[in-house]
Design an enzyme around this catalytic site. Structure first.
Site, short mmCIF file in Angstrom:
data_model
loop_
_atom_site.label_atom_id
_atom_site.label_comp_id
_atom_site.label_asym_id
_atom_site.label_seq_id
_atom_site.Cartn_x
_atom_site.Cartn_y
_atom_site.Cartn_z
N ASN A 10 1.16 -1.18 -0.33
CA ASN A 10 0.13 0.28 -0.06
C ASN A 10 1.05 0.81 0.37
O ASN A 10 1.16 1.59 1.09
CB ASN A 10 -1.34 0.07 1.34
CG ASN A 10 -1.18 1.10 1.32
OD1 ASN A 10 -2.21 2.34 0.47
ND2 ASN A 10 -2.48 1.28 2.40
N TRP A 11 1.38 1.83 -0.81
CA TRP A 11 2.19 3.04 -1.20
C TRP A 11 0.74 4.08 -0.82
O TRP A 11 1.92 5.87 -1.15
CB TRP A 11 2.66 2.90 -2.39
CG TRP A 11 3.62 1.96 -3.07
CD1 TRP A 11 4.25 0.67 -2.46
CD2 TRP A 11 3.88 1.77 -4.59
NE1 TRP A 11 4.35 0.21 -3.14
CE2 TRP A 11 4.55 0.89 -4.05
CE3 TRP A 11 3.08 2.36 -6.29
CZ2 TRP A 11 4.91 -0.18 -5.46
CZ3 TRP A 11 4.05 1.82 -7.01
CH2 TRP A 11 4.93 0.60 -6.77
N LYS A 12 0.40 4.36 -0.28
CA LYS A 12 -0.73 5.82 0.12
C LYS A 12 -0.59 6.44 -1.03
O LYS A 12 -0.56 6.32 -1.90
CB LYS A 12 -0.27 5.79 1.66
CG LYS A 12 0.02 4.29 2.46
CD LYS A 12 0.09 4.80 3.67
CE LYS A 12 0.47 3.73 4.92
NZ LYS A 12 0.42 4.04 6.32
N HIS A 96 -9.34 0.83 4.95
CA HIS A 96 -7.93 1.69 5.67
C HIS A 96 -8.19 2.75 7.37
O HIS A 96 -9.10 3.62 7.18
CB HIS A 96 -7.49 2.09 4.86
CG HIS A 96 -5.77 1.84 5.73
ND1 HIS A 96 -5.44 3.11 5.87
CD2 HIS A 96 -4.55 1.30 5.47
CE1 HIS A 96 -4.15 2.49 6.34
NE2 HIS A 96 -3.58 1.30 5.40
N GLU A 98 -6.43 4.68 7.96
CA GLU A 98 -6.18 6.54 7.57
C GLU A 98 -8.04 6.98 6.74
O GLU A 98 -7.77 7.61 7.06
CB GLU A 98 -5.58 6.30 6.61
CG GLU A 98 -4.13 6.04 7.35
CD GLU A 98 -2.53 5.68 6.60
OE1 GLU A 98 -2.58 5.94 5.68
OE2 GLU A 98 -2.35 4.75 7.40
N GLU A 168 -5.04 -4.48 11.22
CA GLU A 168 -4.26 -3.50 11.21
C GLU A 168 -4.72 -2.86 12.09
O GLU A 168 -5.08 -1.85 12.49
CB GLU A 168 -4.08 -2.75 10.29
CG GLU A 168 -3.58 -3.55 8.57
CD GLU A 168 -3.42 -2.32 7.42
OE1 GLU A 168 -2.40 -2.70 7.18
OE2 GLU A 168 -4.25 -1.46 7.37
N GLY A 174 2.42 2.45 11.04
CA GLY A 174 3.67 3.38 10.99
C GLY A 174 4.21 4.15 11.82
O GLY A 174 4.88 5.61 12.22
N SER A 214 4.03 -2.09 10.49
CA SER A 214 4.69 -2.36 10.46
C SER A 214 6.00 -3.51 10.30
O SER A 214 6.52 -4.21 10.62
CB SER A 214 5.24 -1.36 11.73
OG SER A 214 5.42 -0.12 12.13
N GLY A 235 2.91 -1.12 4.36
CA GLY A 235 3.25 0.04 4.03
C GLY A 235 4.59 1.07 3.43
O GLY A 235 4.84 0.29 2.62
N GLY A 236 4.37 0.88 5.17
CA GLY A 236 6.30 1.63 5.12
C GLY A 236 7.82 0.99 4.15
O GLY A 236 8.03 1.15 2.99
#
Ligand code: PEP
Length: 252
Positions: A10-12, A96, A98, A168, A174, A214, A235-236
């Site tokens: 997931n590159w957001k 998600h 966010e 999640e 993150g 993470s 993500g990261g």
């Protein structure tokens, strides 16, 4: 149970079109021998088509990060299920944390999106997870259970239809804090029981439940060794081809 591991990037709101395509060019050779893991990339909307083209001929799938539930109409700024299909998306991430936190999405919207994705033949990746406050107050199962029931309200899975669940914990997204494998497994097992109540044991046993929060190459293997952890939403550590490939190759 024979659930195939599934690893999703997931590159957001990161990467230009060039950067997205550049990632694919570096990443595909790194995972060329991987045959026993499903992989998907979720770039920002404007990179969907170019990434779709760059992925052609590979087994890596395309995913979107969100969508609207309506097929077309006066919804400025939104993207429909049919548009995602047209762009080549096999999956869509929905609910998600966010989206829930910054855009006010609740279970009602998430459930409409889940139903619309299934209708369109796109596999929803439904995200659920508790905040730190909820965990500290002993409300993890209430929150996760409520989000599963809410997000899957009215869902009847026809044969051939699939859904993916992603647990999640919000406090692990993150932040560099990962749930311990045992903490994650406890919630995954609870989530699978919840899925059994909704869909029955057979279907629940075939639904993949991803962990997100993470995940890195260093912790992917031990997380994936847990009984009910079937993959990762990343993500990261999905931003660089080497580290994402390291997660995809968790067992090797
Ligand atoms: C995510 O946003 O889905 C996520 C898990 O992010 P990170 O891997 O950076 O914690």
């Amino acid at each position: 149970m024979g659930r195939r591991p599934f690893i999703v990037a997931n590159w957001k709101m990161n990467k230009t079109v060039d950067e997205s395509v550049g990632f694919v060019e570096k990443f595909l050779p790194l995972v060329s021998g991987v045959e026993d893991v499903d992989i998907a990339l979720a770039p920002p909307y404007i990179s969907l088509m170019p990434v779709s083209r760059a992925l052609q001929g590979s087994s890596v799938a395309l995913a979107a990060q969100n969508m609207h539930w309506e097929e077309a109409g006066a919804y400025t700024g939104e993207i429909s299920p049919g548009m995602l299909r047209d762009a080549g998306c096999r999956y869509v991430i929905l609910g998600h944390s966010e989206r829930r936190q910054y855009f006010g999405e609740g279970d009602g919207e998430v459930s409409r999106k889940v139903l619309a994705a299934l209708q369109e033949g796109i596999v929803p990746v439904l995200c659920v997870g508790e905040t730190l406050g909820e965990r500290d107050h002993g409300r993890t199962f209430d929150t996760v259970g409520g989000q599963i029931n809410g997000g899957l309200a009215d869902v009847v899975l026809e044969s051939g239809q699939d859904i993916i669940l992603a647990y999640e914990p919000v406090w692990a997204i993150g932040t560099g804090k990962t749930a311990s494998p045992e903490e994650a497994q406890e919630v995954h097992s609870f989530a699978r029981n919840q899925l059994s109540d909704i869909f029955g044991n057979n279907v629940a046993g075939s639904i993949r439940i991803l962990y997100g929060g993470s995940v890195k190459p260093e912790n992917a293997g031990v997380l994936m060794s847990m009984a009910d952890i079937d993959g990762a939403l990343v993500g990261g550590a999905s931003m660089e081809p080497d580290s994402f490939a390291g997660i995809v190759r968790f067992g090797n």
